[in-house]
Scaffold this motif. Structure first.
Motif, mmCIF file in Angstrom:
data_model
loop_
_atom_site.group_PDB
_atom_site.id
_atom_site.type_symbol
_atom_site.label_atom_id
_atom_site.label_comp_id
_atom_site.label_asym_id
_atom_site.label_seq_id
_atom_site.Cartn_x
_atom_site.Cartn_y
_atom_site.Cartn_z
ATOM 1 N N GLU A 173 26.184 19.845 -29.083
ATOM 2 C CA GLU A 173 26.646 18.920 -27.803
ATOM 3 C C GLU A 173 25.206 18.960 -27.096
ATOM 4 O O GLU A 173 25.076 20.591 -26.931
ATOM 5 C CB GLU A 173 27.865 19.203 -27.177
ATOM 6 C CG GLU A 173 28.252 18.725 -25.972
ATOM 7 C CD GLU A 173 29.079 19.669 -25.061
ATOM 8 O OE1 GLU A 173 29.945 20.425 -25.893
ATOM 9 O OE2 GLU A 173 28.807 19.706 -23.823
ATOM 10 N N SER A 175 24.656 19.557 -23.620
ATOM 11 C CA SER A 175 24.783 19.781 -22.742
ATOM 12 C C SER A 175 24.235 21.225 -22.080
ATOM 13 O O SER A 175 23.534 21.812 -22.256
ATOM 14 C CB SER A 175 26.527 20.437 -22.939
ATOM 15 O OG SER A 175 26.783 21.493 -22.758
ATOM 16 N N SER A 216 23.728 10.655 -20.301
ATOM 17 C CA SER A 216 25.258 10.587 -19.903
ATOM 18 C C SER A 216 25.829 10.393 -18.800
ATOM 19 O O SER A 216 26.621 9.675 -18.195
ATOM 20 C CB SER A 216 25.194 12.778 -19.006
ATOM 21 O OG SER A 216 24.063 11.801 -18.330
#
Ligand code: PYC
Length: 316
Positions: A173, A175, A216
């Motif tokens: 992921e 992030s 995002s």
């Protein structure tokens, strides 16, 4: 005591520290020749400027040089916490905004000489800069590497002014809360590439790893995490990394001339990329144009006291 005039900026979150005065005398050769003299004779200066206690590991340094080509506005050599970069997209945007801050240039096009070729940077209103980078190309598609503790990872190898391994399938992921894990994961890939003898053209070390995932924000096409040499991640979407990505998209028939690719960084900041094609270049080669914004953050003097045991910075 020696003094170095620096101007700091950030481009979409990634810092650039431009040495405006007080840098080493590197002669009048090509920028690649001067970079070798810098590396051989003045590496302590590099470390003093970007490493602790005057700098920090993630700062990218840039030495402002007289260009050897009179049609260029400036020459530049980029460096970091462990060595020297070939080209730097975010750093070129930072350089141009800094030269404008110093009233040395105005809006419009400026040719900038780098160790890997001349690029053209266009300064727009609002600190926005478009860099027509050196030609970029995909060197190899779907290369598999066995990564210790991870397994088999497949990626493309591309040149965008630096060498990149671009990975879409990684199970991570992307992030900002996970930058430590992403740094370690990408570092393992880089280590595995070196151990397996996987390189760019002519055995060139692949010193950047780029992971891709969904953006995002729906305005953007993709998000990335870019591990740079020195084990630091790029806070911006990486100008040379976005150039490498554009070359791969073109090779896969996924981008055409005139289309905009919005590449989001791990912070969510964006570079807009597009390509041009020069029919005189080898088939598959693109001319990437990267657009982003930079802001000046400091105008300062670094001091090096010759009695200071850390006058050359903390070097590993
Ligand atoms: O923007 O090209 C770039 C870059 C390379 C390393 C850090 N930033």
């Amino acid at each position: 005591m020696s003094s170095i005039h620096i101007i700091d900026s950030h481009t979409e979150g990634e810092p650039t520290r431009l040495v405006v005065a007080g840098g080493p005398e590197l002669g009048e050769g090509s920028l690649s020749e001067r970079r070798e003299i810098f590396r051989r004779d003045f590496d302590a200066f590099r470390s003093a400027v970007v490493n602790e206690p005057r700098g920090a590991d993630h700062i990218v340094g840039a030495l402002l040089c007289q260009p050897s080509d009179a049609s260029c506005t400036a020459g530049v050599i980029f460096f970091n916490n462990t060595g020297y970069l070939q080209m730097c997209g975010h750093g070129t945007i930072g350089l141009v905004v800094t030269l404008a801050h110093l009233d040395l240039i105005g809006l419009g096009k400026h040719r900038i000489e780098t160790p890997v070729g001349t690029v053209t940077a266009q300064l727009h209103e609002g600190n926005r800069v478009s860099v027509a980078n050196v030609p970029a190309y995909r060197f190899a598609k779907a290369v598999q590497v066995e990564v210790e503790g991870v397994g088999s990872i497949t990626g493309d190898i591309a040149w965008g002014g630096n060498w990149f391994f671009l990975v879409a399938e990684h199970g991570q992921e992307l992030s900002v809360q996970r930058v430590r894990e992403l740094t370690e994961f990408s570092r393992l890939i880089k280590e595995a590439l070196a151990k397996s003898g996987i390189t760019g053209h002519n055995g060139a070390e692949i010193d950047h790893v780029e992971l891709f995932g969904p953006p995002s924000h729906s305005d953007n096409h993709s998000r990335n995490f870019v591990l740079c040499p020195g084990d630091q991640y790029d806070r911006s979407p990486c100008g040379t990394g976005t150039s490498a990505k554009l070359a791969c998209l073109y090779a896969d028939g996924k981008i055409q001339v005139g289309q905009i690719w919005r590449q989001e960084s791990i912070l969510g900041t964006v570079f807009e990329g597009q390509i041009q094609i020069d029919p005189t270049l080898k088939n598959g080669t693109v001319l990437p144009i990267i657009t982003g914004t930079a802001y000046v953050t400091a105008d300062a003097k670094l001091l090096r006291d010759m009695n200071d045991p850390l006058r050359d910075g903390v070097r590993f």
